[in-house]
Design a protein around this motif. Structure first.
Motif, PDB file in Angstrom:
ATOM      1  N   GLU A 282       0.843  -1.194   0.000  1.00 45.16           N
ATOM      2  CA  GLU A 282       0.000   0.000   0.000  1.00 45.16           C
ATOM      3  C   GLU A 282       0.881   1.249   0.000  1.00 45.16           C
ATOM      4  OE1 GLU A 282      -3.322   2.296  -0.166  1.00 45.16           O
ATOM      5  OE2 GLU A 282      -3.240   0.106  -0.301  1.00 45.16           O
ATOM      6  N   SER A 283       0.644   2.141  -0.918  1.00 46.02           N
ATOM      7  CA  SER A 283       1.523   3.305  -1.079  1.00 46.02           C
ATOM      8  C   SER A 283       1.328   4.355   0.003  1.00 46.02           C
ATOM      9  CB  SER A 283       1.265   3.947  -2.454  1.00 46.02           C
ATOM     10  OG  SER A 283      -0.098   4.336  -2.567  1.00 46.02           O
ATOM     11  N   ASP A 284       0.167   4.361   0.686  1.00 43.80           N
ATOM     12  CA  ASP A 284      -0.107   5.393   1.692  1.00 43.80           C
ATOM     13  C   ASP A 284       0.352   5.009   3.087  1.00 43.80           C
ATOM     14  OD1 ASP A 284      -1.249   6.892  -0.303  1.00 43.80           O
ATOM     15  OD2 ASP A 284      -3.290   6.180   0.115  1.00 43.80           O
ATOM     16  N   LEU A 285       1.005   3.873   3.249  1.00 45.06           N
ATOM     17  CA  LEU A 285       1.405   3.410   4.580  1.00 45.06           C
ATOM     18  C   LEU A 285       2.926   3.437   4.723  1.00 45.06           C
ATOM     19  CD1 LEU A 285      -1.042   0.376   4.927  1.00 45.06           C
ATOM     20  CD2 LEU A 285      -1.334   2.685   5.823  1.00 45.06           C
ATOM     21  N   ASN A 286       3.525   4.539   4.353  1.00 39.85           N
ATOM     22  CA  ASN A 286       4.978   4.635   4.417  1.00 39.85           C
ATOM     23  C   ASN A 286       5.491   4.564   5.848  1.00 39.85           C
ATOM     24  OD1 ASN A 286       5.167   4.956   1.605  1.00 39.85           O
ATOM     25  ND2 ASN A 286       4.746   7.155   1.763  1.00 39.85           N
ATOM     26  N   GLU A 287       4.724   5.090   6.795  1.00 35.76           N
ATOM     27  CA  GLU A 287       5.170   5.079   8.196  1.00 35.76           C
ATOM     28  C   GLU A 287       5.276   3.657   8.726  1.00 35.76           C
ATOM     29  OE1 GLU A 287       2.595   6.721   7.059  1.00 35.76           O
ATOM     30  OE2 GLU A 287       3.313   8.791   7.023  1.00 35.76           O
ATOM     31  N   LEU A 288       4.298   2.810   8.386  1.00 36.11           N
ATOM     32  CA  LEU A 288       4.348   1.429   8.850  1.00 36.11           C
ATOM     33  C   LEU A 288       5.405   0.627   8.107  1.00 36.11           C
ATOM     34  CD1 LEU A 288       0.543   0.615   9.178  1.00 36.11           C
ATOM     35  CD2 LEU A 288       2.150   1.001  11.028  1.00 36.11           C
ATOM     36  N   GLN A 289       5.662   0.961   6.865  1.00 36.64           N
ATOM     37  CA  GLN A 289       6.637   0.208   6.082  1.00 36.64           C
ATOM     38  C   GLN A 289       8.066   0.444   6.548  1.00 36.64           C
ATOM     39  OE1 GLN A 289       5.715   1.496   2.139  1.00 36.64           O
ATOM     40  NE2 GLN A 289       3.768   0.381   2.051  1.00 36.64           N
ATOM     41  N   ARG A 290       8.273   1.468   7.346  1.00 39.39           N
ATOM     42  CA  ARG A 290       9.615   1.709   7.894  1.00 39.39           C
ATOM     43  C   ARG A 290       9.891   0.879   9.137  1.00 39.39           C
ATOM     44  NH1 ARG A 290       7.866   7.286   7.320  1.00 39.39           N
ATOM     45  NH2 ARG A 290       8.527   8.120   5.300  1.00 39.39           N
ATOM     46  N   GLU A 291       8.922   0.126   9.605  1.00 37.45           N
ATOM     47  CA  GLU A 291       9.098  -0.674  10.815  1.00 37.45           C
ATOM     48  C   GLU A 291      10.137  -1.769  10.581  1.00 37.45           C
ATOM     49  OE1 GLU A 291       7.772  -0.502  13.878  1.00 37.45           O
ATOM     50  OE2 GLU A 291       6.759   1.372  13.395  1.00 37.45           O
ATOM     51  N   SER A 292      10.942  -1.999  11.614  1.00 36.95           N
ATOM     52  CA  SER A 292      11.966  -3.049  11.516  1.00 36.95           C
ATOM     53  C   SER A 292      11.341  -4.434  11.440  1.00 36.95           C
ATOM     54  CB  SER A 292      12.903  -2.970  12.729  1.00 36.95           C
ATOM     55  OG  SER A 292      12.161  -3.124  13.939  1.00 36.95           O
ATOM     56  N   ALA A 293      10.108  -4.573  11.981  1.00 33.92           N
ATOM     57  CA  ALA A 293       9.439  -5.879  11.910  1.00 33.92           C
ATOM     58  C   ALA A 293       9.183  -6.292  10.471  1.00 33.92           C
ATOM     59  CB  ALA A 293       8.121  -5.827  12.692  1.00 33.92           C
ATOM     60  N   PHE A 294       8.969  -5.317   9.595  1.00 39.47           N
ATOM     61  CA  PHE A 294       8.780  -5.620   8.185  1.00 39.47           C
ATOM     62  C   PHE A 294      10.051  -6.190   7.575  1.00 39.47           C
ATOM     63  CE2 PHE A 294       4.893  -2.920   7.212  1.00 39.47           C
ATOM     64  CZ  PHE A 294       4.151  -4.030   6.842  1.00 39.47           C
ATOM     65  N   LYS A 295      11.167  -5.569   7.869  1.00 37.11           N
ATOM     66  CA  LYS A 295      12.442  -6.050   7.315  1.00 37.11           C
ATOM     67  C   LYS A 295      12.730  -7.470   7.779  1.00 37.11           C
ATOM     68  CE  LYS A 295      14.540  -1.481   6.849  1.00 37.11           C
ATOM     69  NZ  LYS A 295      15.704  -0.627   7.170  1.00 37.11           N
ATOM     70  N   ASN A 296      12.479  -7.736   9.049  1.00 39.71           N
ATOM     71  CA  ASN A 296      12.710  -9.090   9.556  1.00 39.71           C
ATOM     72  C   ASN A 296      11.770 -10.104   8.907  1.00 39.71           C
ATOM     73  OD1 ASN A 296      14.620  -7.953  11.279  1.00 39.71           O
ATOM     74  ND2 ASN A 296      13.136  -7.670  12.933  1.00 39.71           N
ATOM     75  N   PHE A 297      10.526  -9.672   8.659  1.00 46.74           N
ATOM     76  CA  PHE A 297       9.577 -10.581   8.037  1.00 46.74           C
ATOM     77  C   PHE A 297       9.987 -10.895   6.599  1.00 46.74           C
ATOM     78  CE2 PHE A 297       5.771 -11.034   5.351  1.00 46.74           C
ATOM     79  CZ  PHE A 297       5.236 -12.199   5.887  1.00 46.74           C
ATOM     80  N   VAL A 298      10.389  -9.877   5.847  1.00 47.74           N
ATOM     81  CA  VAL A 298      10.796 -10.093   4.459  1.00 47.74           C
ATOM     82  C   VAL A 298      12.032 -10.975   4.393  1.00 47.74           C
ATOM     83  CG1 VAL A 298      11.616  -8.943   2.375  1.00 47.74           C
ATOM     84  CG2 VAL A 298       9.751  -7.939   3.698  1.00 47.74           C
ATOM     85  N   ALA A 299      12.903 -10.858   5.379  1.00 51.36           N
ATOM     86  CA  ALA A 299      14.140 -11.637   5.372  1.00 51.36           C
ATOM     87  C   ALA A 299      13.891 -13.131   5.555  1.00 51.36           C
ATOM     88  CB  ALA A 299      15.083 -11.128   6.454  1.00 51.36           C
ATOM     89  N   ILE A 300      12.792 -13.501   6.246  1.00 53.88           N
ATOM     90  CA  ILE A 300      12.537 -14.933   6.492  1.00 53.88           C
ATOM     91  C   ILE A 300      11.654 -15.551   5.412  1.00 53.88           C
ATOM     92  CG2 ILE A 300      12.742 -14.578   8.989  1.00 53.88           C
ATOM     93  CD1 ILE A 300       9.673 -14.838   9.107  1.00 53.88           C
ATOM     94  N   LEU A 301      11.227 -14.778   4.423  1.00 58.62           N
ATOM     95  CA  LEU A 301      10.353 -15.334   3.388  1.00 58.62           C
ATOM     96  C   LEU A 301      10.992 -16.473   2.597  1.00 58.62           C
ATOM     97  CD1 LEU A 301       8.544 -12.166   1.972  1.00 58.62           C
ATOM     98  CD2 LEU A 301       7.634 -13.913   3.496  1.00 58.62           C
ATOM     99  N   PRO A 302      12.292 -16.418   2.224  1.00 58.41           N
ATOM    100  CA  PRO A 302      12.874 -17.558   1.498  1.00 58.41           C
ATOM    101  C   PRO A 302      12.830 -18.865   2.273  1.00 58.41           C
ATOM    102  CG  PRO A 302      14.230 -15.618   1.226  1.00 58.41           C
ATOM    103  CD  PRO A 302      13.218 -15.271   2.264  1.00 58.41           C
ATOM    104  N   SER A 303      12.843 -18.798   3.603  1.00 61.27           N
ATOM    105  CA  SER A 303      12.783 -20.040   4.382  1.00 61.27           C
ATOM    106  C   SER A 303      11.428 -20.726   4.244  1.00 61.27           C
ATOM    107  CB  SER A 303      13.069 -19.745   5.853  1.00 61.27           C
ATOM    108  OG  SER A 303      12.106 -18.852   6.384  1.00 61.27           O
ATOM    109  N   LEU A 304      10.382 -19.976   3.885  1.00 61.72           N
ATOM    110  CA  LEU A 304       9.070 -20.606   3.680  1.00 61.72           C
ATOM    111  C   LEU A 304       9.088 -21.536   2.472  1.00 61.72           C
ATOM    112  CD1 LEU A 304       6.708 -17.526   4.263  1.00 61.72           C
ATOM    113  CD2 LEU A 304       7.312 -19.306   5.894  1.00 61.72           C
ATOM    114  N   LEU A 305       9.982 -21.268   1.516  1.00 61.45           N
ATOM    115  CA  LEU A 305      10.063 -22.103   0.318  1.00 61.45           C
ATOM    116  C   LEU A 305      10.762 -23.431   0.577  1.00 61.45           C
ATOM    117  CD1 LEU A 305      11.066 -19.309  -2.225  1.00 61.45           C
ATOM    118  CD2 LEU A 305       8.785 -20.247  -1.806  1.00 61.45           C
ATOM    119  N   LEU A 306      11.330 -23.611   1.747  1.00 62.05           N
ATOM    120  CA  LEU A 306      12.024 -24.858   2.081  1.00 62.05           C
ATOM    121  C   LEU A 306      11.166 -25.789   2.924  1.00 62.05           C
ATOM    122  CD1 LEU A 306      15.551 -23.375   2.940  1.00 62.05           C
ATOM    123  CD2 LEU A 306      14.785 -24.399   0.792  1.00 62.05           C
ATOM    124  N   GLU A 307       9.930 -25.398   3.198  1.00 64.24           N
ATOM    125  CA  GLU A 307       9.054 -26.254   3.990  1.00 64.24           C
ATOM    126  C   GLU A 307       8.441 -27.346   3.111  1.00 64.24           C
ATOM    127  OE1 GLU A 307       6.214 -23.899   6.006  1.00 64.24           O
ATOM    128  OE2 GLU A 307       7.688 -22.829   7.234  1.00 64.24           O
TER     129      GLU A 307
END
Length: 624
Positions: free
Chosen positions: A526-551
């Protein structure tokens, strides 16, 4: 001893009787003619039904009655005969499905729906059974020419002078909602006024507005009767919203021809050569007209203006009956109150969804939204959020079963969870109508804070439940619609976002995980949620996405979500994707390919190619 005169009285009465004199001369039969005449005439007893010649292919019941005979018996003066005719017709339909009776569909529907106004309850009940069976086996195209007949009899039943017929009209509507929702949605502007007349009464002679009415009979309380009506009303609103969404999606998905030759000349014509025109917009216009005819905006505004105060008053009665004397504002609702709250929440949510389907650029729609918010938002918070959240009594559990339960694992099993989440979604939708530069009032901020606390508690203790779709709708409304407005009013949603990400990794069911993954994906894109997209929790979540492909298994929705996120936040995932590149390719594109299960995929090969194309950001190569 006195003399008894009874004997004299009897003689006197006998003398007073009229004496019949016998004839003096008696004619005697001649000798030898005293013979009994045994000759007699015989006339056959003919029944008209016996004269009919039955065709071997004609459909008859076990009593050898055809459909015409049964339709005639529907108008019999004896209720037992009418009921027996319905049972025999049902027997015929069980042996010969209505698909083979399409030529008699008109007469069948006319005869059956007329019995919905019958004075005998058993006849009406059997009528609904037969109608349910017929409508369940025919298509909407077959029913469309006859929909006016069905709707007319439904309106007659709803406005009938007999309260028993009026009450059973709800069963009539249940049959239509179950089998032909599109017909109910198209004719909703004819059905809704009669609905309102069942629980309220207009008093224009006194002033504008509505007044609540009592129940139809003494067998049910006012609350139970209103629950019955509001449940059906909620079903009708759901059908209207779904039908309008269907018309909108059909219009947007229509593939119009690229070359539009608006004029043509008929070649095989015997007359003079002429130029004809083609209108390619007829289909689009017909879809627009169907959507407009469903429930016009003017009619919708009128019903909303009547329904919202009506539901406020009904709910106020329930709250006053269950209000406690202590200082706590929370209310423990009985089962009737829970059912009533569920219907009210569904109706208001359907109203908001209907408004969202309208054209947002239209001036009338903007004015209607502003009117809706200014008129009902404060009253909504006063009636429903002042005692939020609601609860219902917990069932009693034996002490022995309590000891066996592991209290170390706490579960969020609130009785009114779905209703409370629905109230939160409505409040979030109301606040999304505010402009970014307008500050919330004090009461609005207070209620928003209580909603956030309740939502965080629900997500933190969430377990697999059937209420997950309602939670998904709430989070979409909160983040994608009301998020920028809440941020402008200094209401922080970061903690809620972190809880969603934690819950997505904590849940065991793939279906529940997919719901949370889709919400996170929509928030990130969503383009209007720039404040939430700066959260560190987002970066951590995106970083673990490749591990979902190994399940061992992965949902196709998750694969598409990863592809969208990688396209936008490739710098957050590039390092982790490079580290797991060989393992992912080996699992999906080697001899062990059968070990990976892709759930919900319509094209397994295409899903695997989407996984392979994730590495475009590493080697700039696209696979087909």
């Amino acid at each position: 001893m006195s003399k008894n005169h009874k004997h004299l009285k009897r003689l006197k009465s006998e003398k007073a009787k009229v004496k019949l004199k016998a004839k003096k001369s008696v004619e005697r039969l001649p000798k030898g003619s005293n013979v009994t005449n045994t000759l007699f005439k015989v006339k056959k007893i003919l029944i008209r039904e016996q004269l009919k010649r039955r065709d071997e292919t004609e459909i008859v019941s076990t009593r050898k009655l055809c459909i015409d005979d049964l339709l005639t018996r529907f108008r019999h003066h004896n209720s037992t005969v009418r009921e027996d005719a319905l049972k025999q017709l049902r027997e015929i339909l069980l042996q010969h499905p209505p698909r083979s009776l399409h030529s008699r569909l008109n007469s069948l529907l006319r005869g059956i729906v007329a019995l919905s106004l019958d004075k005998d309850k058993d006849v009406r009940t059997n009528c609904f059974y037969v109608l349910d069976f017929i409508l369940g086996h025919i298509s909407n195209e077959q029913l469309t020419p006859l929909s006016e007949i069905v709707t007319s009899y439904l309106n007659c039943a709803m406005t009938h002078i007999d309260p028993r017929v009026k009450e059973d009209s709800l069963l009539f509507l249940d049959v239509l909602v179950k089998n032909c929702g599109s017909v109910v949605a198209r004719d909703s502007h004819k059905i809704l006024p009669n609905f309102l007349s069942m629980i309220c009464r207009l008093h224009n002679e006194v002033g504008p507005g509505v007044r609540l009415t009592m129940s139809l009979n003494a067998k049910s309380t006012d609350v139970k009767w209103r629950i019955k009506v509001l449940e059906r009303l909620a079903n009708v609103f759901i059908l209207v919203v779904n039908y309008r969404k269907l018309c909108s999606s059909t219009r947007s998905n229509m593939v119009l021809p690229t070359v539009r030759a608006k004029k043509y000349t008929p070649v095989y014509s015997n007359g003079a050569t002429r130029v004809c025109e083609i209108n390619f917009d007829n289909d689009v216009n017909s879809i627009d007209n169907r959507a407009k005819e469903t429930l016009p905006i003017e009619e919708f505004v009128k019903y909303v203006d009547l329904l919202m105060p009506l539901m406020f008053n009904i709910w106020l009665e329930v709250c006053l009956k269950n209000e406690k004397d202590d200082s706590h504002t929370e209310i423990t609702l009985p089962s009737d109150g829970v059912a009533l709250l569920k219907s009210i929440v569904v109706i208001i949510r359907s109203m908001t969804e209907y408004i969202d389907t309208l054209d947002h650029d239209d001036y009338d729609v903007k004015r209607m939204k502003r009117w809706f918010k200014d008129t009902f938002h404060d009253a909504y918070m006063k009636h429903f959020l002042s005692r939020f959240p609601y609860d219902e009594p917990k069932p009693l559990i034996n002490e022995s079963r309590k000891r066996q339960k592991d209290f170390s694992q706490t579960e969020f099993t609130e009785g009114c969870l779905e209703q409370n989440l629905g109230l939160c979604q409505i409040q979030a939708w109301f606040t999304s109508l505010f402009s970014h530069n307008k500050q919330f009032s004090k009461s609005t901020k207070t209620h928003c804070a209580s909603i956030i606390r309740y939502l965080n508690d629900a997500i933190e203790n969430w377990c697999d439940s059937s209420v997950l779709p309602q939670l998904t709708n709430l989070l979409r409304t909160l983040f994608l619609k009301a998020g920028p407005v809440w941020h402008a009013n200094c209401i922080n949603l970061s903690h809620t976002l972190r809880l969603i990400i934690e819950a997505s990794s904590r849940l065991s069911k793939k279906e529940s995980q997919s719901h949370f993954y889709l919400i996170i994906s929509d928030i990130m894109l969503e383009s209007d949620l720039n404040e939430l997209q700066r959260e560190s929790a987002f970066k951590n979540f995106v970083a673990i996405l490749p591990s979902l492909l190994l399940e061992p298994s992965i949902d196709d929705v998750v694969i598409r979500m990863i592809g969208q996120i990688v396209a936008r936040f490739k710098e957050w995932i590039q390092k982790e994707l490079m580290a797991k590149q060989e393992s992912i390719i080996a699992l999906f594109f080697s001899a062990n390919i059968n070990k990976i299960e892709i759930i919900g995929s319509h094209d397994d090969k295409q899903s695997r190619l989407m996984i392979c194309n994730l590495f475009y950001f590493l080697d700039s190569q696209i696979y087909y």
